[in-house]
Write a protein that holds these residues in place. Sequence first.
Motif, PDB file in Angstrom:
ATOM      1  N   UNK A  25      40.878  94.740 164.586  1.00  0.00           N
ATOM      2  CA  UNK A  25      40.865  94.092 165.795  1.00  0.00           C
ATOM      3  C   UNK A  25      41.525  94.535 166.845  1.00  0.00           C
ATOM      4  N   UNK A  26      41.227  94.882 167.930  1.00  0.00           N
ATOM      5  CA  UNK A  26      41.955  95.184 169.089  1.00  0.00           C
ATOM      6  C   UNK A  26      42.277  94.296 170.152  1.00  0.00           C
ATOM      7  N   UNK A  27      42.647  93.130 169.520  1.00  0.00           N
ATOM      8  CA  UNK A  27      42.876  92.076 170.379  1.00  0.00           C
ATOM      9  C   UNK A  27      44.335  92.211 171.197  1.00  0.00           C
ATOM     10  N   UNK A  28      44.240  92.374 172.416  1.00  0.00           N
ATOM     11  CA  UNK A  28      45.404  92.943 173.361  1.00  0.00           C
ATOM     12  C   UNK A  28      46.075  94.115 173.177  1.00  0.00           C
ATOM     13  N   UNK A  29      45.248  95.089 172.645  1.00  0.00           N
ATOM     14  CA  UNK A  29      45.638  96.376 172.437  1.00  0.00           C
ATOM     15  C   UNK A  29      44.372  97.466 172.578  1.00  0.00           C
ATOM     16  N   UNK A  30      44.364  98.469 172.436  1.00  0.00           N
ATOM     17  CA  UNK A  30      43.521  99.636 172.381  1.00  0.00           C
ATOM     18  C   UNK A  30      44.016 100.681 171.356  1.00  0.00           C
ATOM     19  N   UNK A  31      43.008 101.031 170.649  1.00  0.00           N
ATOM     20  CA  UNK A  31      43.118 101.815 169.345  1.00  0.00           C
ATOM     21  C   UNK A  31      42.377 103.193 169.501  1.00  0.00           C
ATOM     22  N   UNK A  32      42.738 104.496 169.053  1.00  0.00           N
ATOM     23  CA  UNK A  32      41.935 105.385 168.468  1.00  0.00           C
ATOM     24  C   UNK A  32      42.111 105.653 167.202  1.00  0.00           C
ATOM     25  N   UNK A  82      36.749 109.948 165.056  1.00  0.00           N
ATOM     26  CA  UNK A  82      37.467 109.702 166.580  1.00  0.00           C
ATOM     27  C   UNK A  82      36.834 108.276 167.117  1.00  0.00           C
ATOM     28  N   UNK A  83      37.240 106.939 166.959  1.00  0.00           N
ATOM     29  CA  UNK A  83      36.635 106.063 167.342  1.00  0.00           C
ATOM     30  C   UNK A  83      37.617 105.280 168.344  1.00  0.00           C
ATOM     31  N   UNK A  84      37.310 105.231 169.663  1.00  0.00           N
ATOM     32  CA  UNK A  84      38.270 104.333 170.669  1.00  0.00           C
ATOM     33  C   UNK A  84      37.844 102.772 170.344  1.00  0.00           C
ATOM     34  N   UNK A  85      38.902 102.062 170.259  1.00  0.00           N
ATOM     35  CA  UNK A  85      38.302 100.903 170.061  1.00  0.00           C
ATOM     36  C   UNK A  85      39.194  99.987 171.486  1.00  0.00           C
ATOM     37  N   UNK A  86      38.442  99.428 172.283  1.00  0.00           N
ATOM     38  CA  UNK A  86      38.864  98.794 173.506  1.00  0.00           C
ATOM     39  C   UNK A  86      39.323  97.470 172.972  1.00  0.00           C
ATOM     40  N   UNK A  87      40.139  97.039 173.945  1.00  0.00           N
ATOM     41  CA  UNK A  87      40.813  95.655 173.862  1.00  0.00           C
ATOM     42  C   UNK A  87      39.580  94.717 173.790  1.00  0.00           C
ATOM     43  N   UNK A  88      39.670  93.899 172.740  1.00  0.00           N
ATOM     44  CA  UNK A  88      38.414  92.920 172.517  1.00  0.00           C
ATOM     45  C   UNK A  88      37.431  93.540 171.528  1.00  0.00           C
ATOM     46  N   UNK A  89      37.480  94.480 171.284  1.00  0.00           N
ATOM     47  CA  UNK A  89      36.747  95.424 170.189  1.00  0.00           C
ATOM     48  C   UNK A  89      37.135  95.197 168.821  1.00  0.00           C
ATOM     49  N   UNK A  90      36.351  95.729 167.772  1.00  0.00           N
ATOM     50  CA  UNK A  90      36.785  95.557 166.473  1.00  0.00           C
ATOM     51  C   UNK A  90      35.842  96.495 165.503  1.00  0.00           C
ATOM     52  N   UNK A  91      36.593  97.010 164.549  1.00  0.00           N
ATOM     53  CA  UNK A  91      35.540  97.500 163.401  1.00  0.00           C
ATOM     54  C   UNK A  91      35.568  96.544 162.302  1.00  0.00           C
ATOM     55  N   UNK A  92      34.111  96.476 161.826  1.00  0.00           N
ATOM     56  CA  UNK A  92      33.955  95.587 160.646  1.00  0.00           C
ATOM     57  C   UNK A  92      33.662  96.523 159.494  1.00  0.00           C
TER      58      UNK A  92
END
Length: 111
Positions: A25-32, A82-92
């Motif tokens: 979960x990218x709550x409050x963050x951003x991930x690659x 290479x999956x950018x995950x925006x703030x509020x996004x998630x990988x299930x």
Amino acid sequence: MATTFEEKQLAQARPTGTSAETGLSASGSRFIVRQIWIMNTSGGAASYDLYHDDDGTTYGNATRIAGRKSIATSDYVILNTYIPVADGGAIGVQSTVGSALVFTFYGAEVT
């Protein structure tokens, strides 16, 4: 303000059931996400599904990015991605066998 990238283990999940759940979960963050390791720790084969919802946690056919790939007992799969995950996004993540698969996400946190 300068942007920084910190490479690290981003998350780890081991679903206890067979329903889709949040693995990262990218709550409050951003991930690659650069790699996803999936290890089968059970005594039999198990299959996995992966989902990417860039603005929530809806896991279904509309957000599925990989599906029904089988992993033999005590084996693993490494997905280079290479999956950018925006703030509020998630990988299930989802497993066909409860407590069988461990999903580990590696990549960079963008701040």
